[in-house]
Write a protein that holds these residues in place. Structure first.
Motif, PDB file in Angstrom:
ATOM      1  N   ASP A   1      -5.464  16.881  -4.727  1.00  0.00           N
ATOM      2  CA  ASP A   1      -6.977  16.450  -4.219  1.00  0.00           C
ATOM      3  C   ASP A   1      -7.334  15.843  -4.688  1.00  0.00           C
ATOM      4  OD1 ASP A   1      -5.035  15.356  -1.796  1.00  0.00           O
ATOM      5  OD2 ASP A   1      -4.936  17.759  -1.389  1.00  0.00           O
ATOM      6  N   PHE A   2      -8.043  17.159  -5.407  1.00  0.00           N
ATOM      7  CA  PHE A   2      -9.588  17.127  -6.376  1.00  0.00           C
ATOM      8  C   PHE A   2      -9.121  16.190  -7.426  1.00  0.00           C
ATOM      9  CE2 PHE A   2     -11.449  18.619  -9.729  1.00  0.00           C
ATOM     10  CZ  PHE A   2     -12.677  19.030 -10.526  1.00  0.00           C
ATOM     11  N   LEU A   3      -8.647  15.511  -7.639  1.00  0.00           N
ATOM     12  CA  LEU A   3      -8.446  14.846  -8.556  1.00  0.00           C
ATOM     13  C   LEU A   3      -8.576  13.326  -8.559  1.00  0.00           C
ATOM     14  CD1 LEU A   3      -5.415  16.003 -11.799  1.00  0.00           C
ATOM     15  CD2 LEU A   3      -8.105  16.001 -12.046  1.00  0.00           C
ATOM     16  N   LEU A   4      -8.542  13.266  -7.785  1.00  0.00           N
ATOM     17  CA  LEU A   4      -8.037  11.988  -6.822  1.00  0.00           C
ATOM     18  C   LEU A   4      -9.286  11.605  -6.008  1.00  0.00           C
ATOM     19  CD1 LEU A   4      -4.827  12.120  -4.895  1.00  0.00           C
ATOM     20  CD2 LEU A   4      -5.460  10.509  -7.206  1.00  0.00           C
ATOM     21  N   SER A   5     -10.218  12.662  -6.325  1.00  0.00           N
ATOM     22  CA  SER A   5     -11.497  12.955  -5.420  1.00  0.00           C
ATOM     23  C   SER A   5     -13.020  12.347  -6.095  1.00  0.00           C
ATOM     24  CB  SER A   5     -11.809  14.290  -4.286  1.00  0.00           C
ATOM     25  OG  SER A   5     -11.958  15.178  -6.001  1.00  0.00           O
ATOM     26  N   ARG A   6     -12.572  12.754  -7.548  1.00  0.00           N
ATOM     27  CA  ARG A   6     -13.600  11.886  -8.358  1.00  0.00           C
ATOM     28  C   ARG A   6     -14.081  11.065  -8.276  1.00  0.00           C
ATOM     29  NH1 ARG A   6     -16.184  10.307 -12.725  1.00  0.00           N
ATOM     30  NH2 ARG A   6     -14.185   9.083 -13.363  1.00  0.00           N
TER      31      ARG A   6
ATOM     32  N   THR B   1       0.573  -1.062   0.137  1.00  0.00           N
ATOM     33  CA  THR B   1       0.344  -0.197   0.501  1.00  0.00           C
ATOM     34  C   THR B   1       1.081   0.992   0.234  1.00  0.00           C
ATOM     35  OG1 THR B   1      -1.363  -1.073   0.925  1.00  0.00           O
ATOM     36  CG2 THR B   1      -1.652   1.318   1.496  1.00  0.00           C
ATOM     37  N   SER B   2       0.888   2.318  -1.225  1.00  0.00           N
ATOM     38  CA  SER B   2       0.930   2.935  -0.866  1.00  0.00           C
ATOM     39  C   SER B   2       1.487   3.820   0.010  1.00  0.00           C
ATOM     40  CB  SER B   2       1.009   3.767  -2.043  1.00  0.00           C
ATOM     41  OG  SER B   2      -0.167   4.539  -2.783  1.00  0.00           O
ATOM     42  N   THR B   3       2.200   4.517   0.945  1.00  0.00           N
ATOM     43  CA  THR B   3       1.946   5.977   1.854  1.00  0.00           C
ATOM     44  C   THR B   3       1.447   7.471   0.886  1.00  0.00           C
ATOM     45  OG1 THR B   3       4.105   6.243   2.113  1.00  0.00           O
ATOM     46  CG2 THR B   3       4.137   4.555   2.777  1.00  0.00           C
ATOM     47  N   ALA B   4       0.739   7.607   2.189  1.00  0.00           N
ATOM     48  CA  ALA B   4       0.373   9.324   1.795  1.00  0.00           C
ATOM     49  C   ALA B   4       0.958   9.660   1.894  1.00  0.00           C
ATOM     50  CB  ALA B   4      -0.661   9.585   2.933  1.00  0.00           C
ATOM     51  N   SER B   5       1.319  11.083   0.699  1.00  0.00           N
ATOM     52  CA  SER B   5       2.402  12.359   0.700  1.00  0.00           C
ATOM     53  C   SER B   5       1.648  13.593   0.381  1.00  0.00           C
ATOM     54  CB  SER B   5       3.480  11.704  -0.802  1.00  0.00           C
ATOM     55  OG  SER B   5       2.648  11.912  -1.565  1.00  0.00           O
ATOM     56  N   SER B   6       1.921  14.623   0.997  1.00  0.00           N
ATOM     57  CA  SER B   6       1.552  16.035   0.631  1.00  0.00           C
ATOM     58  C   SER B   6       1.154  15.786  -0.708  1.00  0.00           C
ATOM     59  CB  SER B   6       2.474  17.543   1.627  1.00  0.00           C
ATOM     60  OG  SER B   6       2.986  17.163   0.425  1.00  0.00           O
ATOM     61  N   HIS B   7      -0.033  15.961  -0.692  1.00  0.00           N
ATOM     62  CA  HIS B   7      -0.964  16.196  -2.094  1.00  0.00           C
ATOM     63  C   HIS B   7      -1.279  18.151  -2.538  1.00  0.00           C
ATOM     64  CE1 HIS B   7      -2.604  11.630  -2.000  1.00  0.00           C
ATOM     65  NE2 HIS B   7      -1.298  12.148  -2.397  1.00  0.00           N
TER      66      HIS B   7
ATOM     67  N   ARG C   1     -10.604   3.245  -4.245  1.00  0.00           N
ATOM     68  CA  ARG C   1      -9.326   3.427  -6.358  1.00  0.00           C
ATOM     69  C   ARG C   1      -9.352   2.430  -5.912  1.00  0.00           C
ATOM     70  NH1 ARG C   1     -13.011   5.253 -10.115  1.00  0.00           N
ATOM     71  NH2 ARG C   1     -13.350   6.987  -9.685  1.00  0.00           N
ATOM     72  N   PRO C   2      -8.210   0.967  -6.796  1.00  0.00           N
ATOM     73  CA  PRO C   2      -7.318  -0.220  -6.664  1.00  0.00           C
ATOM     74  C   PRO C   2      -6.126   0.449  -5.959  1.00  0.00           C
ATOM     75  CG  PRO C   2      -7.986   0.506  -8.992  1.00  0.00           C
ATOM     76  CD  PRO C   2      -8.193   1.128  -7.785  1.00  0.00           C
ATOM     77  N   ASP C   3      -5.002   0.211  -5.228  1.00  0.00           N
ATOM     78  CA  ASP C   3      -3.890   0.430  -5.360  1.00  0.00           C
ATOM     79  C   ASP C   3      -2.770   0.756  -6.376  1.00  0.00           C
ATOM     80  OD1 ASP C   3      -1.044   1.091  -3.984  1.00  0.00           O
ATOM     81  OD2 ASP C   3      -1.481  -0.770  -3.065  1.00  0.00           O
ATOM     82  N   VAL C   4      -2.843   2.122  -6.743  1.00  0.00           N
ATOM     83  CA  VAL C   4      -2.113   2.182  -7.909  1.00  0.00           C
ATOM     84  C   VAL C   4      -0.164   1.369  -8.211  1.00  0.00           C
ATOM     85  CG1 VAL C   4      -0.526   3.817  -6.310  1.00  0.00           C
ATOM     86  CG2 VAL C   4      -1.049   4.364  -8.827  1.00  0.00           C
TER      87      VAL C   4
END
Length: 203
Positions: free
Chosen positions: A13-18, A2-8, A182-185
């Protein structure tokens, strides 16, 4: 993994929220607002400046008329289509607050391969979905086995060789902004290091 969170950035963040939803209610965008939203489609990559994007907006009283065209095209594609499927399509195209037919104006013998023109049209549709999200609306991209019927295409203004990439259902999300897992990138990316790569999603 699982990818760790980084500052977006706020934009990422908006694009990832769609997320798509077909649970849509009124209001749909106004005439002025949908023009602004569709303008985002014209910012898609466009090799050779072919400009294949064509958007037909169906709203208001014209939705039921368009739904009957869909039914007619379904029957032309398959005379034995089940009545239940016909009624479901009729209802969906009639009840959606707005429908946008995604036209592709193609040049078969042009300087740019047709597939690149089609990909530009698809990229434009994705821009429109993001723009809908940015303006507080929802969208859902659908296709149909009926959408290549010549009479149906002609009724929309798309004589051969021009075609459809499908339809966008548009409106206001009934239950607020949708959230989709969403699936894990990490399963969909790889760094090439001189050898063929493999993807976790393919295992």
């Amino acid at each position: 993994m699982t990818s760790t969170a980084s500052s977006h950035s706020a934009e990422l963040d908006f694009l990832l929220s769609r997320a798509s939803t077909d649970h849509l209610v009124a209001p749909a965008p106004s005439k002025e607002k949908i023009a602004e939203i569709l303008a985002a489609g014209l910012r898609a990559p466009d090799h050779g400046k072919m400009r294949p994007w064509r958007y037909v907006v169906i709203k208001g009283k014209h939705r039921s008329e368009f739904a009957e065209l869909v039914v007619k095209a379904m029957l032309a594609a398959d005379p034995d289509v089940p009545a239940k499927k016909i009624e479901k399509r009729r209802q969906r195209f009639s009840d959606m607050p707005m429908v946008i037919a995604l036209g592709m104006h193609l040049e078969l013998d042009g300087k740019i391969p047709v597939i690149e023109q089609e990909m530009s049209a698809a990229a434009g549709a994705m821009n429109v979905l993001n723009a809908l999200n940015a303006e507080g609306f929802g969208g859902f991209w659908v296709t149909g086995e009926f959408s290549d019927q010549p009479d149906f295409l002609a009724a929309l203004g798309f004589d051969a060789p021009h075609r459809l990439a499908g339809f966008l259902f548009v409106g206001t999300p009934e239950k607020g902004k949708p959230h989709a897992k969403r699936p894990d990138v990490e399963n969909y990316m790889a760094f090439w290091k001189g050898e063929p790569v493999t993807f976790g999603a393919d295992k």
